[in-house]
Design a protein around this motif. Structure first.
Motif, PDB file in Angstrom:
ATOM      1  N   HIS A  61       0.836  -1.207   0.000  1.00 38.46           N
ATOM      2  CA  HIS A  61       0.000   0.000   0.000  1.00 38.46           C
ATOM      3  C   HIS A  61       0.866   1.249   0.000  1.00 38.46           C
ATOM      4  N   HIS A  63       1.286   3.937   1.969  1.00 38.68           N
ATOM      5  CA  HIS A  63       1.833   4.701   3.090  1.00 38.68           C
ATOM      6  C   HIS A  63       3.346   4.798   2.963  1.00 38.68           C
ATOM      7  N   ASP A  65       5.780   4.559   5.011  1.00 34.04           N
ATOM      8  CA  ASP A  65       6.631   3.550   5.657  1.00 34.04           C
ATOM      9  C   ASP A  65       6.630   2.237   4.865  1.00 34.04           C
ATOM     10  N   HIS A  66       5.869   2.185   3.765  1.00 29.47           N
ATOM     11  CA  HIS A  66       5.879   1.013   2.878  1.00 29.47           C
ATOM     12  C   HIS A  66       6.380   1.339   1.474  1.00 29.47           C
ATOM     13  N   HIS A 160      -7.053  -1.609   4.759  1.00 30.60           N
ATOM     14  CA  HIS A 160      -6.302  -0.695   5.631  1.00 30.60           C
ATOM     15  C   HIS A 160      -6.427   0.749   5.147  1.00 30.60           C
ATOM     16  N   ASP A 181      -0.374  -4.015   5.905  1.00 32.68           N
ATOM     17  CA  ASP A 181      -1.080  -3.515   7.084  1.00 32.68           C
ATOM     18  C   ASP A 181      -2.538  -3.946   6.971  1.00 32.68           C
TER      19      ASP A 181
END
Ligand SMILES: [Zn+2]
Length: 456
Positions: A61, A63, A65-66, A160, A181
């Motif tokens: 996804h 975000h 942090d990904h 998510h 997530d």
């Protein structure tokens, strides 16, 4: 299959899991480290593996942090495809572009005001780097097999954020499922995540592995906060990225103000891409619970502030009003300027809405700290700090357990990632209790930087 994690196993940010199948080297997620200084410095180091040897990236996804390290991976020589869902691709575009713009602005401001230790201060990547990266994106359909040599990959709905997916990887010999997530079982905007299939290895997140979300409704809590804001003619500052939590929050505001019209107050969404984000939801009507009418109602209520100059005017405006701006953990973005302007006033409220990673400003506030350093300035936060309970985009311990139990048969081994140490330990214990003493290897933590052989 061989699995090596280079981030997001021992902590919650910087997710990078390298899976070597019979014939492919696949990197599941390529996230940026956020929060901890040691982590943020790792973003500047060369990747701990050869990006030229990676065949493809599978992105769960959008975000940061990904996906936030992707432009660095491309700069370091990665030339392969980046697969993600169609919505996930658009979300990643919005988030990466915003991230590059913020880093350019931060570097420019640091150089102008001379507060950075680095001369000149440089962005981690710029918008041109992101453009190059976006050219390598390819779309995957939910549930449809993607053939990479003899390795087959499928993306499955994770609930998510828009476009979020879990990834099933099957090389004919073994099957691994990466949860990405995981969303909630009951969310006002997203559907519940699809349960995993029977697999040899389940690599799953554990962000709230030691926590149970409260049963009370976030709408009632929001009502209390808004009443206080109206009484004190104050400002409600909500750190939330324009995509994801902000949508859920706007839905809650819409429901609340329909029910309690006397609480009506201006709601500003201070974000350069807020309008684009609302279009995104319209483009994928089957992937969330909001109808076109819902979206119209929700967006009719909010005043979108796209331009930075207009956003700055809100810094001189008197309450009552609500101001939503990113980033959600106060690591950057417009919320910082708004906080400098409104954060000292004890009548105001800062309402945290999601997970706050260690050593972010959001975490400092959540843990009771009131002194923040923002853009070279010190801010003593006088405003009340509240956490909107139950608005998380992550499943809690019970939901994570239920998700695993919904699999047709328990996974042979569960590797826990994406959680702080106490969360991983608590979830491992709970899952092992659930799985009992059958012929399973149980749940354990995935060490970082160590190659794990997934064969039986
Ligand atoms: Zn996420």
């Amino acid at each position: 299959m061989k699995l090596t994690s280079y981030g997001g196993a021992a902590g919650v940010t910087g997710s990078k899991h390298l899976l070597e199948t019979a014939d492919r080297r696949l990197l599941v997620d390529c996230g940026m480290f956020q929060g901890e200084k040691s982590g943020r410095l790792r973003n500047w180091e060369p990747p701990p593996f050869d990006p030229g040897q990676v065949d493809a990236v599978l992105l769960t996804h959008g975000h940061l942090d990904h996906c936030g390290y992707l432009p660095r991976l491309v700069k370091a020589g990665f030339r392969g495809p980046i697969y993600t869902t169609r919505a996930g691709r658009e979300v990643a575009r919005v988030i990466l572009m915003d991230s590059a713009r913020l880093q350019e602005e931060d570097a420019e401001r640091a150089n102008r005001e001379g507060w950075s230790k680095h001369r000149p201060a440089l962005p981690l990547y710029d918008t041109a780097d992101v453009e190059r990266t976006l050219h390598q994106f390819r779309s995957a359909e939910y549930g449809k097999p993607l053939g990479l040599g003899t390795t087959e990959v499928r993306f499955h709905y994770a609930g998510h954020i828009l476009g979020a997916a879990g990834v099933l990887i099957d090389d004919g010999d073994q099957r691994a499922w990466f949860s990405g997530d995981l969303g909630r079982l009951h969310d006002p905007v997203m559907f519940p995540p699809r349960p995993p299939e029977a697999v040899d290895a389940l690599v799953m997140e554990s962000t709230y592995g030691d926590r149970k979300h409260p049963a009370g409704s976030p709408e009632d809590q929001l009502e209390d906060v808004v009443r206080g804001i109206l009484e004190r003619q104050a400002v409600l500052l909500v750190p939330a990225f324009a995509l994801g939590r902000a949508q859920t929050l706007l839905v809650l505001f819409d429901r609340l103000l329909r029910r309690r019209p006397e609480l009506e107050l201006p709601i500003y969404l201070s974000s350069p891409m807020a309008a684009a984000v609302s279009e995104l939801y319209r483009n994928y009507p089957d992937e969330h619970r909001l109808s076109a009418t819902d979206l119209d109602a929700v967006f009719a209520r909010v005043r979108i502030v796209e331009h930075a100059q207009r956003a700055r005017r809100l810094d001189r405006k008197d309450g009552p009003f609500v101001l939503i701006a990113g980033s959600g953990m106060l690591t950057g973005g417009r919320i910082l300027g708004h906080l400098l302007a409104h954060g000292e006033n004890p009548d105001n409220v800062v309402l945290l809405t999601g997970y706050q990673a260690p050593e972010t400003r959001g975490r400092t506030l959540l843990d009771g700290g009131r002194e923040l350093k923002i853009q070279g300035r010190r801010l003593e936060v006088g405003a009340r700090v509240d956490e909107l309970q139950g608005l998380s985009a992550h499943a809690d311990q019970d939901e994570l357990r239920q998700w695993v139990q919904a699999a047709p048969e328990p996974p042979r081994r569960i590797w826990l990632v994406h959680g702080e140490a106490p969360a991983r330990a608590a979830l491992a214990e709970a899952l092992n209790a659930d799985m009992g003493d059958e012929d399973r290897q149980g749940a354990r933590e995935l060490p970082e930087g160590e190659a794990i052989d997934l064969s039986p």
